[in-house]
Design an enzyme around this catalytic site. Structure first.
Site, PDB file in Angstrom:
ATOM      1  N   ASP A 102      -0.468  -9.152 -11.724  1.00  0.00           N
ATOM      2  CA  ASP A 102       0.319  -8.599 -10.622  1.00  0.00           C
ATOM      3  C   ASP A 102       1.761  -9.049 -10.836  1.00  0.00           C
ATOM      4  OD1 ASP A 102       1.115  -7.434  -8.248  1.00  0.00           O
ATOM      5  OD2 ASP A 102      -0.044  -8.755  -6.934  1.00  0.00           O
TER       6      ASP A 102
ATOM      7  N   HIS B   1      -5.966  -8.501   0.407  1.00  0.00           N
ATOM      8  CA  HIS B   1      -5.754  -7.082   0.116  1.00  0.00           C
ATOM      9  C   HIS B   1      -7.121  -6.459  -0.204  1.00  0.00           C
ATOM     10  CE1 HIS B   1      -3.769  -3.475  -0.758  1.00  0.00           C
ATOM     11  NE2 HIS B   1      -2.963  -3.826  -1.737  1.00  0.00           N
TER      12      HIS B   1
ATOM     13  N   GLN C  42      -7.567  -2.945  -2.061  1.00  0.00           N
ATOM     14  CA  GLN C  42      -7.242  -3.024  -3.481  1.00  0.00           C
ATOM     15  C   GLN C  42      -8.408  -3.606  -4.261  1.00  0.00           C
ATOM     16  OE1 GLN C  42      -4.184  -2.151  -5.292  1.00  0.00           O
ATOM     17  NE2 GLN C  42      -5.726  -2.353  -6.892  1.00  0.00           N
TER      18      GLN C  42
ATOM     19  N   CYS D  71      -2.526  -3.961 -10.114  1.00  0.00           N
ATOM     20  CA  CYS D  71      -2.556  -3.279  -8.817  1.00  0.00           C
ATOM     21  C   CYS D  71      -1.338  -2.394  -8.586  1.00  0.00           C
ATOM     22  CB  CYS D  71      -2.717  -4.290  -7.690  1.00  0.00           C
ATOM     23  SG  CYS D  71      -1.496  -5.613  -7.698  1.00  0.00           S
TER      24      CYS D  71
ATOM     25  N   ARG E 181      -0.564  -2.770   7.428  1.00  0.00           N
ATOM     26  CA  ARG E 181      -0.057  -3.344   6.179  1.00  0.00           C
ATOM     27  C   ARG E 181       1.187  -4.153   6.537  1.00  0.00           C
ATOM     28  NH1 ARG E 181       0.007  -2.166   0.484  1.00  0.00           N
ATOM     29  NH2 ARG E 181       2.005  -2.638  -0.488  1.00  0.00           N
TER      30      ARG E 181
ATOM     31  N   ARG F  42      -7.949   3.832  -5.539  1.00  0.00           N
ATOM     32  CA  ARG F  42      -7.507   3.376  -4.217  1.00  0.00           C
ATOM     33  C   ARG F  42      -7.852   4.432  -3.163  1.00  0.00           C
ATOM     34  NH1 ARG F  42      -3.564  -0.008  -3.190  1.00  0.00           N
ATOM     35  NH2 ARG F  42      -4.604  -0.025  -1.160  1.00  0.00           N
TER      36      ARG F  42
END
Length: 317
Positions: free
Chosen positions: A236, A141, A144, A277, A114, A305
């Site tokens: 987001d 991502h 996600q 998210c 990440r 997730r």
């Protein structure tokens, strides 16, 4: 009890860097695994499918959901996750990414990364010789996006033929990942964004043939009419990690694209759901009444997730 043999798949040893190189059938297979492990979890089943396995968790960026999902999912299955921050390893500093990859590949069963650069996660996959999972880069991502797809299917019982709209910064990694996975799976996808923050042409061109094959419709507009018919509105934060200096400019550009009660009504549907998210800044990209309201599915999405990440790890490792 479902045995480990249930997860013998052709994906073993493969990496997940984005969904670009995955077929719709392969994505849906991983999604099926996610529904299975969620069912097992809610029934209280205990499995040890990662017994004797290890995973290196490399984090250049802070995380709540991604780190918690990888550590708990791997640990519950009997594996040993090892967290590595930029203070713990030399990635790209004293030691090249290539050399780090070759060292970790000799010691671990898999790597999660990440961080900032997509090229770094690709380099880890190229040189480590073990599965590498993209936990987030500036470009994509993918974990996600799979959790979001799972949440969408839980609420509507299907994927193909649905429409969702991303409202806000159309260039960010989540918007790009949702565009890719929607184009692959035949889900209509809209981006409601100021022109200055439209997704770059390269990602649009990348998704166009996928959408043509699946029948998905991709729309990008700064006109509110683009959200009409949406089964889900998604947003987001306005300022992504590493772009804090742009806060004032982003707030000016994105304030008209806030998800609020009026925007939810603009879909023309009573059953439109809301997703985010996380983390969220209430009063900016979304109002509190929408975030905390009955149409919000953010906590189911956050839980998913973990199940989708466990499914990904089971498939690849």
């Amino acid at each position: 009890m479902i045995k480990a043999e249930k997860f013998k798949t052709p994906f073993k040893g493969r990496s997940l860097l984005s969904w670009v190189d995955w077929t719709p059938e392969e994505i849906l297979q991983i999604l099926d695994y996610a529904f299975l492990v969620k069912k097992q979890s809610h029934k209280g089943e205990v499995h040890q499918r990662f017994l004797g396995k290890t995973i290196a968790l490399i984090f250049e960026k802070r995380s709540t959901r991604t780190r918690s999902s990888f550590e708990t999912a791997f640990g519950e299955e009997g594996g040993h996750p090892v967290f590595m921050s930029t203070q713990d390893i030399q990635l790209g500093g004293k030691e090249s990414v290539k050399d780090t990859a070759r060292v970790l590949g000799r010691m671990f069963s898999a790597i999660e990364f990440r961080g900032f650069k997509q090229e770094h996660v690709e380099e880890l996959a190229k040189y480590s010789g073990i599965p590498v999972i993209n936990g987030l880069t500036d470009d994509f991502h993918p974990t996600q996006a799979l959790a979001d797809i799972m949440t969408l299917k839980e609420n509507f019982g299907k994927l193909k033929g649905l429409k969702w709209a991303f409202c806000g910064d159309g260039r960010n990694n989540v918007a790009r990942s949702l565009m890719v996975i929607s184009a692959k799976l035949g889900i209509d996808f809209a981006i409601y964004s100021p022109k200055e923050l439209f997704p770059p042409k390269d990602i649009q061109d990348l998704c166009a043939p996928f959408a043509k094959e699946s029948g998905a419709k991709i729309e990008i507009s700064d006109d509110i009419s683009v959200v009409k018919g949406a089964d889900c509105l998604y947003t987001d934060v306005w300022v992504s990690m590493g772009e804090e200096a742009l806060k004032e400019e982003r707030t000016r550009l994105l304030s008209p694209y806030q998800v609020n009660a009026d925007l939810m009504k603009a879909t023309g549907k009573d059953n439109t759901i809301f997703m985010h998210c996380l983390p969220a800044v209430l009063g900016q990209e979304v109002t509190e009444d929408v975030f905390e309201g009955p149409q919000s599915k953010v906590w189911d999405e956050a839980e998913n997730r973990k199940h989708t990440i466990k499914a990904i790890m089971l498939a690849l490792i």
